[in-house]
Scaffold this active site. Structure first.
Site, PDB file in Angstrom:
ATOM      1  N   MET A 148      39.938  27.410  12.838  1.00 47.04           N
ATOM      2  CA  MET A 148      39.683  25.973  12.715  1.00 47.04           C
ATOM      3  C   MET A 148      40.319  25.216  13.880  1.00 47.04           C
ATOM      4  SD  MET A 148      39.349  24.873   8.766  1.00 47.04           S
ATOM      5  CE  MET A 148      41.087  24.754   8.375  1.00 47.04           C
ATOM      6  N   ASP A 160      50.213  30.585  18.746  1.00 46.49           N
ATOM      7  CA  ASP A 160      50.465  31.973  19.132  1.00 46.49           C
ATOM      8  C   ASP A 160      49.955  32.977  18.105  1.00 46.49           C
ATOM      9  OD1 ASP A 160      51.565  31.251  21.527  1.00 46.49           O
ATOM     10  OD2 ASP A 160      53.654  31.480  20.902  1.00 46.49           O
ATOM     11  N   HIS A 195      47.073  32.667  16.487  1.00 46.02           N
ATOM     12  CA  HIS A 195      45.680  32.837  16.897  1.00 46.02           C
ATOM     13  C   HIS A 195      45.592  33.671  18.178  1.00 46.02           C
ATOM     14  CE1 HIS A 195      45.245  28.834  14.694  1.00 46.02           C
ATOM     15  NE2 HIS A 195      44.467  29.655  14.015  1.00 46.02           N
ATOM     16  N   LYS A 243      46.880  38.151   8.350  1.00 46.16           N
ATOM     17  CA  LYS A 243      47.363  38.441   6.998  1.00 46.16           C
ATOM     18  C   LYS A 243      48.041  37.239   6.340  1.00 46.16           C
ATOM     19  CE  LYS A 243      48.115  43.450   7.388  1.00 46.16           C
ATOM     20  NZ  LYS A 243      49.145  44.526   7.349  1.00 46.16           N
ATOM     21  N   GLN A 278      42.344  35.046   1.338  1.00 47.03           N
ATOM     22  CA  GLN A 278      41.105  34.860   2.093  1.00 47.03           C
ATOM     23  C   GLN A 278      40.630  36.184   2.670  1.00 47.03           C
ATOM     24  OE1 GLN A 278      40.283  31.446   4.965  1.00 47.03           O
ATOM     25  NE2 GLN A 278      40.924  33.042   6.378  1.00 47.03           N
ATOM     26  N   SER A 288      48.787  26.030  11.889  1.00 45.37           N
ATOM     27  CA  SER A 288      48.411  24.752  12.503  1.00 45.37           C
ATOM     28  C   SER A 288      49.017  23.584  11.746  1.00 45.37           C
ATOM     29  CB  SER A 288      46.886  24.619  12.547  1.00 45.37           C
ATOM     30  OG  SER A 288      46.321  25.638  13.344  1.00 45.37           O
TER      31      SER A 288
END
Length: 273
Positions: free
Chosen positions: A27, A32, A34, A145, A150, A183
């Site tokens: 999103m 870091d 990501h 993780k 999800q 985020s």
């Protein structure tokens, strides 16, 4: 690196792509955590695609859709620096249509833990990921993780719809003090930072107990709750790898999960045992 905003552009890119395609759905507001997914994706595939789409269908009324951090130029720069082949930055109108068929997350998996607090959240997650998986024609998808529930629900979707995709589960990336990168960490003010660390410290407490021979889930959760005081705790859970609550820890088949509010910010964390 190509910057892609429309489905037509993405279809053309994928049609001309060479070799294996790896995909990292995000999103945006890349950090870091990501970057660790992106680097693994780039290293394991000839073509790599990152999406940065703040998906409105996975936000509940009153959640932080409008204020969720958006950092498009920074996201583009990070992807370029890490060798990504293409970044997909669609508008919601590009992906969604009126009266389209919907995917519903499995009831058992989607109404516990995160789903209990955020009903319908995982329906929105699967709705967008099903589209993105098909549009990118990904051979491998890289997810963290930190969002364990999800991850498990997405794996269920891949299996249910016979999608020929390898789901690569990547370890949580943490700040030096132990806070799991997110985020939403930008919402945490300096005075709340110490309280935010209670999540990872509660998990470390659980890990230490287990390493010293403790197997009783109730005892582990009680000790975690002591560490989490005075936070507003949403849940502390000890489960197997399918998210079934268990009474006794089984090494190699246990996940310990926690969700709590730090100020107005809801944080999640977990460890796999």
């Amino acid at each position: 690196m190509q910057i892609i905003r429309t489905i037509k552009e993405l279809e053309n890119f994928v049609q001309n792509a060479s070799g294996k395609i790896g995909f990292v759905p995000t999103m945006g507001a890349l950090h870091d955590g990501h970057v660790s997914l992106i680097k693994k994706c780039v290293s394991e595939n000839e073509t790599s695609i990152v999406s940065t789409f703040v998906n409105p269908t996975q936000f509940l009324p009153g959640e932080d859709l409008d204020k969720y951090p958006r950092k498009e130029q920074s996201d583009i720069q990070i992807c370029e620096q890490n060798g990504v082949s293409a970044i997909f930055i669609p508008d919601a109108n590009e992906l969604y249509f009126e009266d389209e068929p919907l995917i519903v997350a499995p009831k058992k998996l989607s109404t516990i833990l995160e789903g209990k607090t955020r009903p319908g959240h995982f329906d929105g997650v699967l709705r967008v990921l099903n589209k993105l998986f098909r549009l990118t024609r990904a051979n491998s998808v890289y997810m963290g993780k930190k969002d364990t529930q999800q991850l498990i629900i997405v794996q269920n979707m891949i299996k249910t719809f016979f999608l020929n995709i390898e789901l690569v589960a990547c370890d949580i990336v943490r700040e030096p003090d132990g806070l799991a990168l997110s985020s939403r960490n930008v919402y945490i003010c300096d005075e709340d930072k110490c309280n935010a660390l209670r999540l990872s410290r509660s998990l470390n407490k659980a890990l230490n107990l287990i390493q010293n021979g403790e197997e009783d889930a109730s005892e582990i959760k009680a000790n975690m709750l002591e560490v989490l005081e005075p936070l507003k705790v949403d849940y502390v859970a000890v489960t197997d790898r399918n998210l079934n609550e268990i009474s006794k820890v089984e090494k190699g088949n246990t996940i310990i999960l926690v969700a709590a509010y730090v100020g107005k910010t809801r944080l999640i964390d977990n460890i796999w045992i």
